[in-house]
Motif scaffolding. Structure first.
Motif, PDB file in Angstrom:
ATOM      1  N   GLY A  66      -9.292  13.731  -2.697  1.00 56.80           N
ATOM      2  CA  GLY A  66      -9.817  12.671  -3.565  1.00 56.80           C
ATOM      3  C   GLY A  66      -8.836  11.541  -3.752  1.00 56.80           C
ATOM      4  O   GLY A  66      -9.152  10.537  -4.400  1.00 56.80           O
ATOM      5  N   ASP A  67      -7.627  11.652  -3.199  1.00 52.94           N
ATOM      6  CA  ASP A  67      -6.623  10.594  -3.328  1.00 52.94           C
ATOM      7  C   ASP A  67      -7.110   9.326  -2.635  1.00 52.94           C
ATOM      8  O   ASP A  67      -7.709   9.382  -1.554  1.00 52.94           O
ATOM      9  N   ALA A  68      -6.822   8.177  -3.253  1.00 54.70           N
ATOM     10  CA  ALA A  68      -7.247   6.900  -2.681  1.00 54.70           C
ATOM     11  C   ALA A  68      -6.213   5.823  -2.979  1.00 54.70           C
ATOM     12  O   ALA A  68      -5.530   5.862  -4.010  1.00 54.70           O
ATOM     13  N   ILE A  69      -6.135   4.879  -2.073  1.00 52.39           N
ATOM     14  CA  ILE A  69      -5.364   3.644  -2.287  1.00 52.39           C
ATOM     15  C   ILE A  69      -6.351   2.508  -2.070  1.00 52.39           C
ATOM     16  O   ILE A  69      -7.021   2.446  -1.028  1.00 52.39           O
TER      17      ILE A  69
ATOM     18  N   PRO B  58       0.792  -1.230   0.000  1.00 53.38           N
ATOM     19  CA  PRO B  58       0.000   0.000   0.000  1.00 53.38           C
ATOM     20  C   PRO B  58       0.825   1.282   0.000  1.00 53.38           C
ATOM     21  O   PRO B  58       0.301   2.332  -0.338  1.00 53.38           O
ATOM     22  N   GLU B  59       2.090   1.208   0.346  1.00 48.81           N
ATOM     23  CA  GLU B  59       2.923   2.400   0.385  1.00 48.81           C
ATOM     24  C   GLU B  59       3.192   2.899  -1.040  1.00 48.81           C
ATOM     25  O   GLU B  59       3.478   2.094  -1.925  1.00 48.81           O
TER      26      GLU B  59
ATOM     27  N   PHE C 193      -7.101   3.464   1.878  1.00 44.04           N
ATOM     28  CA  PHE C 193      -6.919   4.855   2.289  1.00 44.04           C
ATOM     29  C   PHE C 193      -7.755   5.743   1.388  1.00 44.04           C
ATOM     30  O   PHE C 193      -7.835   5.504   0.182  1.00 44.04           O
ATOM     31  N   PHE C 194      -8.377   6.779   1.973  1.00 39.87           N
ATOM     32  CA  PHE C 194      -9.103   7.757   1.175  1.00 39.87           C
ATOM     33  C   PHE C 194      -9.005   9.114   1.853  1.00 39.87           C
ATOM     34  O   PHE C 194      -9.265   9.244   3.053  1.00 39.87           O
ATOM     35  N   ASN C 195      -8.640  10.144   1.088  1.00 39.19           N
ATOM     36  CA  ASN C 195      -8.583  11.517   1.567  1.00 39.19           C
ATOM     37  C   ASN C 195      -9.746  12.265   0.914  1.00 39.19           C
ATOM     38  O   ASN C 195      -9.716  12.528  -0.291  1.00 39.19           O
TER      39      ASN C 195
END
Length: 184
Positions: free
Chosen positions: A171-174, A86-87, A165-167
């Motif tokens: 809108g950034d997501a993993i 995930p990194e 992950f979601f910001n």
């Protein structure tokens, strides 16, 4: 020649050129030795709108998108890295290239059309094609694998997605992908 005509010519070339490189004999030989197998893949999808090098770009929206709680009508083009972990610094195994759009006015639901393009390992140069609905706010969701190339010829299967992950601001997501695919 207009943009639409150029796009149509490019699409025809993309479809015809691989056939020109494969002879009937090569295809028949491949078919005579093809055996169905099932492969499980695990990787992380990094969808990044922020920073100096975004991998996701809004390319269109409807007149009501900004007023819609689901961002109905937004269309996003992507060239997102796929990594082992995930990194963001984790080893890249491929790219997710395509687009998605918000296609549901009542619930968050994305229509996703993309190719998973593998760039390392035994699947280097092979692709998987995804086309389907992603109810992005559900904890775990599935989207269909509808085809592939290279090692994934004649593929079918599904990808199980789980947001890692979601910001909400950027809108950034993993997103974690577990893919099960039958292929020859």
């Amino acid at each position: 020649m207009g943009r639409v005509a150029l796009l149509l010519v490019a699409c025809v070339l993309v479809l015809v050129m691989p056939m020109a490189n494969s002879s009937t004999q090569e295809i028949d030989q491949w078919l005579s030795h093809a055996k169905e197998k099932v492969t499980h893949l695990h990787f992380y999808f990094h969808d990044t709108f922020s920073g100096a090098n975004p991998t996701a770009m809004k390319i269109a929206q409807s007149a009501i998108t900004d007023k819609s709680p689901t961002l109905f009508g937004i269309v996003v083009m992507i060239d997102d890295p796929l990594t082992e972990g995930p990194e963001p610094t984790s080893k890249e195994v491929g790219r997710a290239q395509g687009l998605y759009g918000s296609s549901d006015q009542k619930n968050v639901g994305l229509l996703m059309g993309m190719n998973l393009v593998f760039t390392t390992g035994k699947f280097n140069g092979s692709t998987l094609a995804i086309l389907g609905r992603n109810p992005a706010l559900e904890h775990v969701r599935e989207i269909p694998i509808i085809g592939g190339t290279g090692a994934f010829r004649l593929s079918r299967g599904f990808a199980s997605l789980k947001t890692y992950f979601f910001n909400a601001t950027s809108g950034d997501a993993i997103v974690e992908y577990n893919v099960v695919v039958s292929h020859y």
